[in-house]
Design a protein around this motif. Structure first.
Motif: not given
Length: 399
Positions: A91-116
């Motif tokens: 999950i971290a690999a995905t987030f930190l590859t495709f997101l950088k400063k100034g980008d926006h992520l939409i995430v499920s409000d309920v998901c695996y605690a580590g991801a949330n």
């Protein structure tokens, strides 16, 4: 010859040992491999696809790990896969590859605690904007998009409340806005759902859970198009250092050999248990995608080939019931984690979950409570005889 998924679980990525002719995967424990000058690279910088290089150094690529990646890619009908040390590393690999400063992520409000918690607590420290939404409500997702939205991350079924996401609809919506979609499909596994066929860009698994299925190896993976996986590998796969060990890769492949019969057997047991619990006097609510009573049962039938091995249920006085189950269960085990060969149950108290992880308020909290009430028991179904599990639960639940 086009192999079916059940066969790919055994044959995908499998390489017969050229010397011994062994048909089980080898474990390559060597950190280093011989190279011919000019065939390797001292640095991964500028290498577009590390898998195109010879095996050089185990942190980059390893023969055993590579077999696992190829098998996972085959199971998900993906071009490629990257295996990582844990699910949260994927999950971290995905987030930190495709997101950088100034980008926006939409995430499920309920998901695996580590991801949330990674998304909502850590990413904002690096200038990444994050919006958490109920992924079962397309109108909420649509309203959350911004010009800088780069990724939508969902989970189906979501952990722990087993709410579903319409993956086709979310993928279509995200692509209209030029965003990628990743889905954590740990609870579904490729036996139930193949998200790439529904339009999702990246599929993430905690291999620790049902895919390994034996509770003895940590691992994670992200699968998708070759250019996406290569980008993750060249960035996070190299610089985050969360490489999967060859030993764990071998154990996980051993688990995948029996993935389809295991998940089908577990799903059959889960349905029987869900039906039993629905009629038990100590139970006030049961959530299982295979039950007609699940609010998204029609979506489950459309999106899942089997309904999986996770059940949740509620009781009166959940804290006292948790103590009773911990003390009385003889076959199932009161413990955290899930997706093992042995059945596991644990109480997830709603107020504690809101304080420790989700922090939901207003309508989002009410949506959560629709599935979880004051607290929900998460039951991960194992391979025990279903009648033994029913008898064990019955004696433990009764006062």
């Amino acid at each position: 010859m086009m192999l079916r998924p059940e066969t790919l679980a055994l044959a995908g990525g499998l390489r017969i040992d050229p010397t011994t002719k062994a048909i089980a995967p080898n474990i390559s424990m060597s950190v280093n491999n011989l190279l011919v000058p000019g065939d390797g690279a001292f640095s991964a910088d500028g290498v577009s696809d590390l898998t195109a290089l010879p095996f050089l150094y185990a942190r980059w690529t390893n023969p055993t790990v590579r077999q696992l990646e190829q098998r996972l890619a085959a199971l998900e009908s993906a071009d490629d896969a990257l295996a990582t040390a844990t699910g949260v590393a994927a999950i971290a690999a995905t987030f930190l590859t495709f997101l950088k400063k100034g980008d926006h992520l939409i995430v499920s409000d309920v998901c695996y605690a580590g991801a949330n918690e990674l998304a909502r607590r850590i990413l904002p420290d690096y200038g990444i904007e994050v919006t958490a939404v109920n992924m079962s409500r397309l109108s909420e997702i649509a309203a959350a998009f911004r010009p800088n939205t780069r990724l939508v991350h969902c989970e189906s079924p979501c952990n722990p409340i087993l709410r579903l996401t319409d993956l086709s609809a979310v993928a279509a919506l995200a692509h209209e806005h030029g965003a990628l979609v990743s889905v954590d499909s740990t609870l579904a596994t490729p036996v139930a759902t193949r998200p790439l066929a529904l339009g999702v860009d990246l599929v993430i698994h905690s291999l620790t859970k049902f895919i390994n299925g034996h509770g003895d190896a940590l691992g994670g993976a992200v699968c998708g198009r070759q250019e996406l996986v290569a980008k993750i590998r060249s960035r996070a796969g190299v610089y985050l250092g969360a490489s999967l060990s060859a030993q764990n890769a071998w154990l996980i492949m051993r688990g995948i050999d029996t993935l389809f019969p295991r998940i089908r057997a577990i799903s059959e047991t889960a349905m029987r248990l869900a039906q039993f619990l629905s009629g038990h006097p100590a139970i006030t609510s049961v959530v299982y995608p295979g039950l007609d009573s699940h609010p998204q049962h029609d979506l489950a039938k459309h999106q899942m080939d089997v309904f999986g091995g996770m059940i949740t249920f509620q009781t009166e006085s959940p804290q006292s019931m948790a103590l009773r189950l911990a003390n009385r269960l003889k076959v199932a085990h009161y413990a955290f984690s899930l997706g093992h060969q042995r059945s596991i149950v644990v109480l997830l108290d709603t107020s504690q979950m809101m304080t420790s992880t989700y922090g939901l308020q207003g309508a989002q909290l009410e949506d959560y409570r629709t599935f979880a009430g004051d607290g929900v028991f998460r039951f991960s179904v194992g391979l025990e005889a279903v009648d033994d599990l029913i008898e064990d639960l019955d004696q433990a639940l009764r006062s």
